[in-house]
Design an enzyme around this catalytic site. Sequence first.
Site, PDB file in Angstrom:
ATOM      1  N   GLU A 101       0.817  -1.205   0.000  1.00 50.71           N
ATOM      2  CA  GLU A 101       0.000   0.000   0.000  1.00 50.71           C
ATOM      3  C   GLU A 101       0.851   1.255   0.000  1.00 50.71           C
ATOM      4  OE1 GLU A 101      -3.123  -1.844   3.223  1.00 50.71           O
ATOM      5  OE2 GLU A 101      -2.067  -0.002   3.634  1.00 50.71           O
ATOM      6  N   CYS A 114       2.928   8.479   1.477  1.00 49.04           N
ATOM      7  CA  CYS A 114       3.414   7.566   2.500  1.00 49.04           C
ATOM      8  C   CYS A 114       3.639   6.224   1.807  1.00 49.04           C
ATOM      9  CB  CYS A 114       2.364   7.450   3.597  1.00 49.04           C
ATOM     10  SG  CYS A 114       2.734   6.195   4.822  1.00 49.04           S
ATOM     11  N   CYS A 125       4.789  -5.364  15.986  1.00 53.30           N
ATOM     12  CA  CYS A 125       4.222  -4.400  16.933  1.00 53.30           C
ATOM     13  C   CYS A 125       2.754  -4.750  17.188  1.00 53.30           C
ATOM     14  CB  CYS A 125       4.346  -2.973  16.386  1.00 53.30           C
ATOM     15  SG  CYS A 125       6.048  -2.468  16.111  1.00 53.30           S
ATOM     16  N   CYS A 128      -0.225  -2.826  15.340  1.00 55.47           N
ATOM     17  CA  CYS A 128      -0.095  -2.528  13.916  1.00 55.47           C
ATOM     18  C   CYS A 128      -0.768  -3.588  13.043  1.00 55.47           C
ATOM     19  CB  CYS A 128       1.388  -2.436  13.570  1.00 55.47           C
ATOM     20  SG  CYS A 128       1.697  -2.114  11.831  1.00 55.47           S
ATOM     21  N   GLY A 168       6.156  -2.221   6.483  1.00 55.62           N
ATOM     22  CA  GLY A 168       7.539  -2.675   6.542  1.00 55.62           C
ATOM     23  C   GLY A 168       8.447  -1.815   7.387  1.00 55.62           C
ATOM     24  N   GLU A 169       9.636  -2.339   7.653  1.00 48.86           N
ATOM     25  CA  GLU A 169      10.636  -1.632   8.451  1.00 48.86           C
ATOM     26  C   GLU A 169      11.775  -1.180   7.535  1.00 48.86           C
ATOM     27  OE1 GLU A 169      11.178  -0.127  11.194  1.00 48.86           O
ATOM     28  OE2 GLU A 169      13.251   0.162  10.577  1.00 48.86           O
ATOM     29  N   SER A 198      10.842   6.498   8.826  1.00 51.81           N
ATOM     30  CA  SER A 198      10.400   6.120  10.168  1.00 51.81           C
ATOM     31  C   SER A 198      10.871   4.708  10.493  1.00 51.81           C
ATOM     32  CB  SER A 198       8.868   6.187  10.221  1.00 51.81           C
ATOM     33  OG  SER A 198       8.391   5.738  11.472  1.00 51.81           O
ATOM     34  N   SER A 221      10.085   5.393  16.152  1.00 50.57           N
ATOM     35  CA  SER A 221       8.853   4.995  16.837  1.00 50.57           C
ATOM     36  C   SER A 221       9.200   4.561  18.252  1.00 50.57           C
ATOM     37  CB  SER A 221       8.176   3.851  16.080  1.00 50.57           C
ATOM     38  OG  SER A 221       7.833   4.278  14.781  1.00 50.57           O
ATOM     39  N   LEU A 222       9.063   5.475  19.185  1.00 47.36           N
ATOM     40  CA  LEU A 222       9.448   5.187  20.574  1.00 47.36           C
ATOM     41  C   LEU A 222       8.274   4.548  21.311  1.00 47.36           C
ATOM     42  CD1 LEU A 222      11.785   5.519  22.610  1.00 47.36           C
ATOM     43  CD2 LEU A 222      10.868   7.778  23.169  1.00 47.36           C
ATOM     44  N   HIS A 223       7.172   5.255  21.380  1.00 46.51           N
ATOM     45  CA  HIS A 223       5.878   4.749  21.857  1.00 46.51           C
ATOM     46  C   HIS A 223       5.807   4.361  23.339  1.00 46.51           C
ATOM     47  CE1 HIS A 223       5.109   5.011  17.688  1.00 46.51           C
ATOM     48  NE2 HIS A 223       5.005   3.745  17.357  1.00 46.51           N
ATOM     49  N   ASN A 297      -4.768   4.734  15.722  1.00 49.99           N
ATOM     50  CA  ASN A 297      -5.732   4.619  14.647  1.00 49.99           C
ATOM     51  C   ASN A 297      -6.387   3.260  14.813  1.00 49.99           C
ATOM     52  OD1 ASN A 297      -7.015   4.999  12.171  1.00 49.99           O
ATOM     53  ND2 ASN A 297      -5.199   5.965  11.322  1.00 49.99           N
TER      54      ASN A 297
END
Length: 353
Positions: A101, A114, A125, A128, A168-169, A198, A221-223, A297
């Site tokens: 996507e 994006c 995660c 996600c 993906g990372e 990111s 991405s700390l979160h 989200n």
Amino acid sequence: MQRTLTKQQKEERALPGATREQIREVMTAVGQPAYRAEQVAQWVYRHGASDYAQMTNLPLALRQLLAEQLPLRRLQTVRAQRSSDGTVKYLFALPDGERVEAVFLPYEDRTSVCISTQVGCAAGCRFCATAQMGFTRNLTAGEIVDEVLSIQQMENQRISHVVYMGMGEPLWNLQQVVKSILLLNKEVGISQRHITVSTVGVVPAIYELAQHRLQITLAISLHAPDDELRARIMPVGRKWKVHELVAAAKHYTEVTGRKVTFEYLLLRGVNDEPQHAHALAKLVTGLICNVNLIPFNQVETPDGFTRPEPERVARFRRILEEAGIAVTQRVEKGHDISAACGQLKLETARARA
Ligand code: SAH
């Protein structure tokens, strides 16, 4: 080009994806002048050509030869979902049939996309949607660039900003991601300063990325402000500790001179309490950074996470600001088209099943 190329070399020599130098090498090998490389690069990266037949300023015989030596393969658009706010979510098929996507995000002062860097993701995660698909494969630099080229064409607008925040990372596909950034910059004409990558926080790869000295923005991405909580919502937190991540971020700012962004996803009752905000402020104080707050989200997850109410988000934000931290909040778009990471692919797959 008599010698046989390996699969990897062939992939490097596909369009989009090949660098100007790689296109020149092919031209030299087939006895063509260097300016032919500039013509081909223009056709692909500026005009979004999808077939050599379109390159009418090249001799027919050369076009036929290039189609073999430098194959041109574009992504196929499987689905495009348009939101009332102008956001468009694209589902693309890669040449091998896999799907990823990408999202078009129009703003008043810029047009952003994006993009995805892998089919699926191995990070796992807990919040996600992409994580639920597992990992299939890396995207090539050409496939990554094509997400931008294709959206630019479909929307008939020049893209000014790119965020690597899709599926993906990126830092687990570092080589192809760096190559794609350089192509977007040099060939497509997007400023490095308008590109954000990111990461889930792959510490060694942050050091490696710093060595490339790009002028992009790194978003981490700390979160969660501590190891225990972070490991609970992000399995990578077991491997790389929060203090290692902060040290890597510091190194990145020192080497590149660029501010880093810490992304902080807010999950109601999990990591959005005042104590978390205070701990986060303490953690990032002194770093050249800003904190980007992202209210969850809503996607279906095994843990049943929910999105915090605006008051809880505001409370969290206020604590950070009072501690002198620069805070931004993600401008959310595309709620009506499930524009969160991985959602469209998951829904399409479920509908097919
Ligand atoms: N793998 C990279 C980039 C892709 S995800 C990374 O982890 O940073 C891009 C951002 O969206 C990350 O900050 C990620 O944590 C966040 N994200 C994932 N699922 C989300 C959801 N359901 N709601 C809000 N943000 C989400």
